[in-house]
Design a protein around this motif. Structure first.
Motif, PDB file in Angstrom:
ATOM      1  N   PHE A   1       0.828  -1.207   0.000  1.00  0.00           N
ATOM      2  CA  PHE A   1       0.000   0.000   0.000  1.00  0.00           C
ATOM      3  C   PHE A   1       0.867   1.263   0.000  1.00  0.00           C
ATOM      4  O   PHE A   1       0.496   2.270  -0.599  1.00  0.00           O
ATOM      5  CB  PHE A   1      -0.966  -0.006   1.195  1.00  0.00           C
ATOM      6  CG  PHE A   1      -2.033   1.049   1.103  1.00  0.00           C
ATOM      7  CD1 PHE A   1      -2.892   1.095   0.031  1.00  0.00           C
ATOM      8  CD2 PHE A   1      -2.166   2.001   2.101  1.00  0.00           C
ATOM      9  CE1 PHE A   1      -3.877   2.076  -0.065  1.00  0.00           C
ATOM     10  CE2 PHE A   1      -3.134   2.977   2.019  1.00  0.00           C
ATOM     11  CZ  PHE A   1      -3.993   3.014   0.933  1.00  0.00           C
TER      12      PHE A   1
ATOM     13  N   SER B   1      -0.330   3.590  -3.108  1.00  0.00           N
ATOM     14  CA  SER B   1      -1.074   4.775  -2.665  1.00  0.00           C
ATOM     15  C   SER B   1      -0.297   6.063  -2.922  1.00  0.00           C
ATOM     16  O   SER B   1      -0.780   7.151  -2.639  1.00  0.00           O
ATOM     17  CB  SER B   1      -1.421   4.663  -1.176  1.00  0.00           C
ATOM     18  OG  SER B   1      -0.239   4.676  -0.384  1.00  0.00           O
TER      19      SER B   1
ATOM     20  N   ALA C   1      -3.031   7.290  -7.718  1.00  0.00           N
ATOM     21  CA  ALA C   1      -2.823   6.474  -6.519  1.00  0.00           C
ATOM     22  C   ALA C   1      -4.038   5.570  -6.337  1.00  0.00           C
ATOM     23  O   ALA C   1      -5.158   5.947  -6.700  1.00  0.00           O
ATOM     24  CB  ALA C   1      -2.650   7.376  -5.300  1.00  0.00           C
TER      25      ALA C   1
ATOM     26  N   PRO D   1      -6.854   3.695  -4.047  1.00  0.00           N
ATOM     27  CA  PRO D   1      -7.470   3.747  -2.716  1.00  0.00           C
ATOM     28  C   PRO D   1      -7.304   2.398  -2.010  1.00  0.00           C
ATOM     29  O   PRO D   1      -7.027   1.376  -2.658  1.00  0.00           O
ATOM     30  CB  PRO D   1      -8.941   4.039  -3.022  1.00  0.00           C
ATOM     31  CG  PRO D   1      -9.159   3.554  -4.419  1.00  0.00           C
ATOM     32  CD  PRO D   1      -7.840   3.693  -5.129  1.00  0.00           C
ATOM     33  N   GLN D   2      -7.471   2.396  -0.704  1.00  0.00           N
ATOM     34  CA  GLN D   2      -7.203   1.192   0.081  1.00  0.00           C
ATOM     35  C   GLN D   2      -8.036  -0.007  -0.351  1.00  0.00           C
ATOM     36  O   GLN D   2      -7.503  -1.115  -0.444  1.00  0.00           O
ATOM     37  CB  GLN D   2      -7.389   1.458   1.574  1.00  0.00           C
ATOM     38  CG  GLN D   2      -6.978   0.252   2.405  1.00  0.00           C
ATOM     39  CD  GLN D   2      -6.783   0.551   3.873  1.00  0.00           C
ATOM     40  OE1 GLN D   2      -6.650   1.690   4.270  1.00  0.00           O
ATOM     41  NE2 GLN D   2      -6.757  -0.496   4.672  1.00  0.00           N
TER      42      GLN D   2
END
Length: 163
Positions: free
Chosen positions: A19, A23, A35, A37-38
């Motif tokens: 991540f 990200s 980027a 997103p989670q």
């Protein structure tokens, strides 16, 4: 003095490393142009972990500083199935390590590893045509340009290395 690196497959405990890369908009500028997103990163990381189970020498690897163990980036030699005769080579390095030859070292390690696998006949890589450093790494490792095409709205150059 250049860094010595080692590659280790990503495990379920490594999501935060992954991540950290995906990200970062700077890192992803020539990959997805954004980027991640989670939730998207978590889905893709689950796919990486599943892919890592297909073969001991193929998959997605953490690039680590061999001395300190610090996380540097990701290198992949990804196959789509156990029987696959081709693999996708790729690499992503945190910006603090750019320009230090690390992606080049990781690419060389993976090319050498793939070459030793009797089932692997071809490697390919997809890059942003504007990513000249990445293109240089691939050409240095024997890849040749095959085609330019659109990947989900992003232009890409496909390079390949046939054994």
């Amino acid at each position: 003095m250049s860094k010595t690196i080692r590659l280790e497959k990503f495990t379920a405990n490594d999501f935060l490393y992954y991540f950290q890369l995906v990200s970062d908009a700077t890192v992803m500028a020539m990959i997805t142009e954004r980027a991640l997103p989670q939730d998207e990163a978590e889905r893709l990381f689950a796919e990486i972990l599943a892919n890592n189970t297909l073969h001991p020498y193929f998959g997605n690897f953490k690039i680590l500083d061999a001395l300190s163990g610090d996380f540097i980036g990701l290198a992949k030699l990804e196959i789509s199935s156990v029987e696959c005769e081709e693999a996708e080579l790729g690499y992503v390095v945190l910006p603090v390590y750019w320009g230090q030859g690390i992606a080049s070292k990781a690419a060389q390690i993976l090319v050498d590893s793939a070459y030793k696998q009797p089932t692997c006949r071809k490697l390919f890589a997809i890059i942003d045509p504007q990513n000249l450093p990445s293109r240089k790494i691939l050409l240095k490792n024997g890849f040749v340009s095959k085609e330019f095409k659109d990947f989900d709205g992003l232009s890409g150059e496909v390079l390949e290395l046939i054994f």
